[in-house]
Design a protein around this motif. Structure first.
Motif, PDB file in Angstrom:
ATOM      1  N   ARG A  76      -7.414  18.495  -5.163  1.00  0.00           N
ATOM      2  CA  ARG A  76      -7.069  19.106  -4.225  1.00  0.00           C
ATOM      3  C   ARG A  76      -6.187  18.648  -2.496  1.00  0.00           C
ATOM      4  N   VAL A 134      -1.520  18.596  -2.394  1.00  0.00           N
ATOM      5  CA  VAL A 134      -1.337  19.422  -1.353  1.00  0.00           C
ATOM      6  C   VAL A 134      -0.553  18.576  -0.365  1.00  0.00           C
ATOM      7  N   GLU A 153      -3.106  24.440   4.778  1.00  0.00           N
ATOM      8  CA  GLU A 153      -3.293  24.118   3.054  1.00  0.00           C
ATOM      9  C   GLU A 153      -3.836  23.395   2.336  1.00  0.00           C
ATOM     10  N   LEU A 154      -3.699  22.447   3.712  1.00  0.00           N
ATOM     11  CA  LEU A 154      -3.964  20.748   3.530  1.00  0.00           C
ATOM     12  C   LEU A 154      -5.353  20.838   4.417  1.00  0.00           C
ATOM     13  N   GLY A 197      -5.360  27.995  -3.760  1.00  0.00           N
ATOM     14  CA  GLY A 197      -6.368  26.638  -3.135  1.00  0.00           C
ATOM     15  C   GLY A 197      -7.962  27.371  -3.201  1.00  0.00           C
TER      16      GLY A 197
END
Length: 430
Positions: free
Chosen positions: A245, A249, A301-302, A348
């Motif tokens: 993930r 991203v 989101e990272l 996420g």
């Protein structure tokens, strides 16, 4: 000094002699920069988040594989003295079989979408320290070793089987080593009996004498249990998904929004153009540094998956293996809906991960029994091995801890009355 000794926690003293040409080759290969890099790559990727002792490196494992290969060849040379001419090829292949691993080992293969066998072959063909030393030993040896590691091909079929088969030296070492480092008791193999049972079939291929059948059955059961208890442990599935993930991203957001040094930038956004120096520049240290940096400086989101990994705030995983494909998708949609209500990013924090494994592949380097008269496939003589050849499917519903209780309540409501089979079924929510 002519002798070099590596003190291994499994095999004891692994001694190499400069005066032995094949062992001198191994010593020189160990001292190359590409092989020393393996000290900076964990054998079990992110499994240390689950098993605190899983800190051993690909360097240590590779030396163990060399040790077992040497023992195996010493035994086979007594049966076929001509195999002694293959010592340099076997030793080099056993030592370098993992030279192409990227950060976090097999987790990194999913994370970055690469295949370590291909890079092993390329590094051996192109890196001057590896290629030139192998070619100095014997012209054509670099290509021979590269072809063996990348494609499993070698003119001597027994040598190929020792490097890549259902009973190769790699598997024998990693089962013993990974069991030791994770504190599990499944990996206790009878290595001495397995090696003593190795023989050569009339076609020159590696085979097993029937006296070693039970030891080999035990080895295959051990492998099956290690996959269930360690390699496919639910938290390993979660941490690997979080790694994937994070990289996905970072790649999507691009270099304008994601801090990365030169080597990492090439791995993220120019991977198709990676040369061997750029490839070798990445390891657990560089990737781990970027995970830390993204946790602190990256967009939310990272930063979220990176923070979960670095601080071990892992997502949870529910076993949904007994559910149908449709039910799994319904549960994923419900988990994402619950996550959104809780103010979390559903994409996420929720995912469906599915795995397929089998303890034995009868058509992928399958084993045969040979007693000097009768040659049979292993599964023909062992109902246990025939059972292990069946595919085992597993599926995990990844979700945040914050939605576990409402999700579990809903799952209990879906549970059918006792004795009427299982729909979504009661799921294990650790």
């Amino acid at each position: 000094m002519s002798l070099r000794t590596y003190h291994d926690p499994l095999h004891g003293a692994i001694r190499l002699d400069h005066n032995d040409p094949a062992e001198a080759l191994v010593i020189d290969l160990i001292d190359t920069a590409p092989f020393q890099r393996l000290r900076r790559i964990r054998q079990l990727g992110t499994a240390y988040l689950t098993f605190q002792g899983a800190e051993s490196s690909r360097f240590t494992h590779s030396l163990g594989v060399l040790h077992i290969a040497r023992l195996a060849l010493d035994h086979l040379v007594r049966l076929a003295p001509e195999l002694a001419t293959q010592r340099s090829a076997l030793y080099a292949a056993a030592l370098l079989h993992d030279i192409g691993h990227g950060p976090f080992s097999h987790s990194g293969e999913e994370m970055f979408g690469l295949r370590h066998e291909s890079w092993s072959g390329r590094l051996i063909r192109e890196h001057p320290q590896l290629r030139d030393r192998l070619e100095a030993e014997r012209p054509g040896l670099a290509g021979e070793v590269a072809d063996l590691l990348e494609h499993g091909r070698h003119p001597c079929r027994a040598i190929a089987a020792l490097v890549s088969s259902q009973l190769d030296c790699d598997r024998l070492d990693y089962l013993l080593r990974d069991s030791h480092s994770t504190g599990t008791s499944y990996g206790q193999l009878d290595l001495e009996r397995i090696l003593a049972s190795l023989t050569l079939a009339p076609d020159g291929q590696l085979a097993v004498h029937p006296k070693g059948l039970m030891a080999v059955e035990h080895y295959l059961v051990v492998r099956h249990l290690m996959y269930r208890s360690v390699y496919n442990h639910r938290l390993n599935v979660v941490s690997t998904w979080l790694l994937c993930r994070a990289v996905a991203v970072a790649r999507r957001l691009g270099p304008d929004h994601v801090p990365a040094d030169g080597p990492m930038a090439r791995w993220l956004w120019q991977q198709g153009d990676l040369d061997i120096d750029g490839y070798l520049a990445n390891d657990d240290i560089r990737s781990g540094y970027h995970l830390l940096r993204w946790r602190e400086e990256g967009p939310p989101e990272l930063a979220d998956p990176c923070g979960r990994l670095m601080d071990r705030r892992l997502l949870r995983a529910a076993d949904v293996s007994t559910c149908s494909s449709g039910e799994r998708l319904e549960l994923l949609a419900r988990a994402r809906s619950l996550a959104a209500r809780a103010g979390l990013d559903p994409e996420g924090t929720c995912a469906l991960q599915q795995r397929s494994s089998r303890g034995y592949h009868s058509y992928k380097g399958g084993l045969r029994l040979w007693d000097g008269q009768d040659l049979r496939a292993l599964e023909q003589r062992s109902p246990l091995v025939e059972t292990l050849a069946r595919s085992q499917q597993s599926a995990w519903l990844i979700h945040p801890r914050e939605v576990s209780e409402p999700l579990e309540r809903e799952l209990r409501q879906r549970e059918p009355p006792s004795g009427q089979g299982s729909g979504a079924g009661p799921l294990s929510l650790p």
